[in-house]
Write a protein that holds these residues in place. Structure first.
Motif, PDB file in Angstrom:
ATOM      1  N   HIS A  36       0.864  -1.180   0.000  1.00 43.46           N
ATOM      2  CA  HIS A  36       0.000   0.000   0.000  1.00 43.46           C
ATOM      3  C   HIS A  36       0.900   1.231   0.000  1.00 43.46           C
ATOM      4  N   PRO A  37       0.516   2.297  -0.697  1.00 42.18           N
ATOM      5  CA  PRO A  37       1.392   3.471  -0.763  1.00 42.18           C
ATOM      6  C   PRO A  37       1.523   4.226   0.556  1.00 42.18           C
ATOM      7  N   ILE A  38       0.597   4.021   1.490  1.00 42.06           N
ATOM      8  CA  ILE A  38       0.637   4.723   2.775  1.00 42.06           C
ATOM      9  C   ILE A  38       0.875   3.743   3.917  1.00 42.06           C
ATOM     10  N   ASN A  39      -0.006   2.743   4.024  1.00 45.17           N
ATOM     11  CA  ASN A  39       0.128   1.729   5.080  1.00 45.17           C
ATOM     12  C   ASN A  39       1.031   0.612   4.561  1.00 45.17           C
ATOM     13  N   ARG A  40       2.327   0.801   4.691  1.00 49.09           N
ATOM     14  CA  ARG A  40       3.299  -0.053   4.024  1.00 49.09           C
ATOM     15  C   ARG A  40       3.502  -1.371   4.770  1.00 49.09           C
ATOM     16  N   GLN A  52       7.236  -3.031  -2.305  1.00 47.54           N
ATOM     17  CA  GLN A  52       6.318  -3.201  -3.428  1.00 47.54           C
ATOM     18  C   GLN A  52       6.213  -4.656  -3.848  1.00 47.54           C
ATOM     19  N   TYR A 113      -4.720   5.347  -7.258  1.00 43.62           N
ATOM     20  CA  TYR A 113      -4.414   5.879  -5.930  1.00 43.62           C
ATOM     21  C   TYR A 113      -5.063   7.249  -5.722  1.00 43.62           C
ATOM     22  N   GLU A 114      -5.078   8.054  -6.767  1.00 43.16           N
ATOM     23  CA  GLU A 114      -5.696   9.378  -6.664  1.00 43.16           C
ATOM     24  C   GLU A 114      -7.175   9.252  -6.301  1.00 43.16           C
ATOM     25  N   VAL A 117      -7.241   6.443  -2.668  1.00 37.73           N
ATOM     26  CA  VAL A 117      -6.455   6.681  -1.463  1.00 37.73           C
ATOM     27  C   VAL A 117      -6.483   8.144  -1.037  1.00 37.73           C
ATOM     28  N   ARG A 118      -6.358   9.058  -1.989  1.00 31.71           N
ATOM     29  CA  ARG A 118      -6.345  10.471  -1.627  1.00 31.71           C
ATOM     30  C   ARG A 118      -7.728  10.912  -1.140  1.00 31.71           C
TER      31      ARG A 118
END
Length: 204
Positions: A36-40, A52, A113-114, A117-118
């Motif tokens: 995940h790009p935030i919760n890695r 990744q 993601y935009e 997630v954002r």
């Protein structure tokens, strides 16, 4: 071999399609992960600092990351037919096609993601439109080449197929087929390959 895996990752799918085509799929154990790009996912980070997927662990403990690197490793490992052609002109064509397909996926993932997630109040529509325009102009270029693909099965055509499959999964309203019928016709045939059927993205 073991691979950190997400059923929704087009890059993971590219590796698994390649493994099926090379007769190596049965040698790869799939490890669940939560990239995940935030919760890695710290489990992945222990082997790949980028955190990744795909990340593959070889039998000697070596970790390889990035679908391009992993696919080339598998190609080198396999006997018989290869996905990275040896003839220079064919090799550069396949690698250039892979690069275009990976660019489509990069833009599509950033768009995903935009949107997913954002926070909605921070969504930047012109930036999103620009990413999806990269996808559109790239498919337009593939459209011109698609009639000559024939029966090619190499890293380039596998990458194209995984890109189109991901668009169907995450952007069903993008409607790329109606604007690019040559790509659609080619993909309909390639999508029927056992390697593609075995690695289909789940719905959701």
């Amino acid at each position: 071999m073991k691979i950190y895996y997400s059923p929704f990752s087009p890059y993971v799918r590219k590796v698994l399609v390649a493994a099926h085509e090379l007769g190596l799929a049965g040698r790869i154990e799939q490890l669940p992960s939560a990239a995940h790009p935030i919760n890695r996912d710290q489990t992945i980070i222990a082997h790949n600092p980028l955190g990744q997927v795909p990340t593959i662990l070889l039998d000697d403990g070596t970790a390889l990351a990035d679908s391009r690197v992993i696919c080339e490793y598998l190609d080198d490992l396999a006997s018989g037919e290869k996905l990275f052609p040896k003839v220079p002109a064919q090799r550069w064509r396949a690698l250039a096609d892979q690069s275009t397909a990976d660019g489509i996926l990069a833009a599509a993932l950033l768009s995903r993601y935009e949107l997913a997630v954002r926070p909605p109040e921070k969504l930047w529509q012109p930036w999103l439109d620009g990413q999806l325009d990269k996808v559109e102009t790239s498919i337009a270029a593939i459209e011109k080449a698609a009639p000559a693909f024939g029966e090619r099965v190499d890293i380039g055509t596998i990458s194209f197929a995984c890109a189109f499959g991901y668009l169907d999964l995450r952007f069903p309203d993008f409607g790329w087929r109606s604007r690019h019928p040559q790509c659609a016709a080619w993909f309909a045939g390639f999508e029927a390959r056992p390697s593609m059927q075995a690695t289909r993205h789940p719905v959701g």
